[in-house]
Design a protein around this motif. Sequence first.
Motif, PDB file in Angstrom:
ATOM      1  N   LEU A 198       0.846  -1.190   0.000  1.00  0.00           N
ATOM      2  CA  LEU A 198       0.000   0.000   0.000  1.00  0.00           C
ATOM      3  C   LEU A 198       0.878   1.236   0.000  1.00  0.00           C
ATOM      4  O   LEU A 198       2.015   1.190   0.457  1.00  0.00           O
ATOM      5  N   SER A 199       0.328   2.340  -0.456  1.00  0.00           N
ATOM      6  CA  SER A 199       1.085   3.593  -0.406  1.00  0.00           C
ATOM      7  C   SER A 199       1.309   3.963   1.057  1.00  0.00           C
ATOM      8  O   SER A 199       0.543   3.560   1.941  1.00  0.00           O
ATOM      9  N   ASP A 200       2.357   4.737   1.327  1.00  0.00           N
ATOM     10  CA  ASP A 200       2.648   5.148   2.701  1.00  0.00           C
ATOM     11  C   ASP A 200       1.477   5.918   3.301  1.00  0.00           C
ATOM     12  O   ASP A 200       1.131   5.724   4.467  1.00  0.00           O
ATOM     13  N   HIS A 201       0.862   6.784   2.512  1.00  0.00           N
ATOM     14  CA  HIS A 201      -0.267   7.584   2.984  1.00  0.00           C
ATOM     15  C   HIS A 201      -1.435   6.681   3.377  1.00  0.00           C
ATOM     16  O   HIS A 201      -2.028   6.830   4.448  1.00  0.00           O
ATOM     17  N   ARG A 202      -1.755   5.735   2.522  1.00  0.00           N
ATOM     18  CA  ARG A 202      -2.871   4.797   2.786  1.00  0.00           C
ATOM     19  C   ARG A 202      -2.557   3.935   4.007  1.00  0.00           C
ATOM     20  O   ARG A 202      -3.402   3.739   4.876  1.00  0.00           O
TER      21      ARG A 202
ATOM     22  N   GLN B 189     -10.463  -3.671  -4.042  1.00  0.00           N
ATOM     23  CA  GLN B 189     -10.295  -4.980  -4.694  1.00  0.00           C
ATOM     24  C   GLN B 189      -8.837  -5.205  -5.095  1.00  0.00           C
ATOM     25  O   GLN B 189      -8.301  -6.299  -4.917  1.00  0.00           O
ATOM     26  N   GLU B 190      -8.200  -4.160  -5.627  1.00  0.00           N
ATOM     27  CA  GLU B 190      -6.807  -4.283  -6.044  1.00  0.00           C
ATOM     28  C   GLU B 190      -5.895  -4.524  -4.842  1.00  0.00           C
ATOM     29  O   GLU B 190      -4.985  -5.362  -4.889  1.00  0.00           O
ATOM     30  N   GLU B 191      -6.130  -3.768  -3.756  1.00  0.00           N
ATOM     31  CA  GLU B 191      -5.320  -3.937  -2.548  1.00  0.00           C
ATOM     32  C   GLU B 191      -5.520  -5.325  -1.953  1.00  0.00           C
ATOM     33  O   GLU B 191      -4.563  -5.983  -1.538  1.00  0.00           O
ATOM     34  N   ALA B 192      -6.773  -5.791  -1.948  1.00  0.00           N
ATOM     35  CA  ALA B 192      -7.071  -7.123  -1.399  1.00  0.00           C
ATOM     36  C   ALA B 192      -6.360  -8.205  -2.217  1.00  0.00           C
ATOM     37  O   ALA B 192      -5.831  -9.163  -1.646  1.00  0.00           O
ATOM     38  N   ALA B 193      -6.333  -8.046  -3.528  1.00  0.00           N
ATOM     39  CA  ALA B 193      -5.652  -9.030  -4.377  1.00  0.00           C
ATOM     40  C   ALA B 193      -4.151  -9.071  -4.060  1.00  0.00           C
ATOM     41  O   ALA B 193      -3.557 -10.150  -3.946  1.00  0.00           O
TER      42      ALA B 193
END
Length: 129
Positions: free
Chosen positions: A55-59, A106-110
């Motif tokens: 994940l991005s640092d911000h997220r 969905q993309e992060e979960a994948a």
Amino acid sequence: ERKDGRANTMPAAAIDFNALSKMFEAEKTKGTQQARRSSGVLSKAQQRNVGTKLLSDHRARNIAIKLKRLPISCKELSNVLRKLEWEASGISTDDLDQILEVIPTQEEAAKLREHSEPEACLKLRDVEQ
């Protein structure tokens, strides 16, 4: 003079410049100590964040903030979500609203599922584990 005609009997205030100087010196020292502590906390946080970044640092930072505000641990939260125990006493509807804001896309979960094996999971940053 006061309104009633009597003279003001309060003595003129004397300023103790020595005490004032010592007070500012103490504040300066305290500020330096706080800066050292802050940099120590920051370096510890950065060490914990070492690992594979999905994940991005911000997220990741936003997710970490939301999770730390919850009244239950991440492990307990995981159990509540897996078992769909919405009536769990340790979590409120407001807490669930906060969780919804940081649910992976969905993309992060994948990406996270690709690292679901215990060995691969340990290589992730703490917030992504």
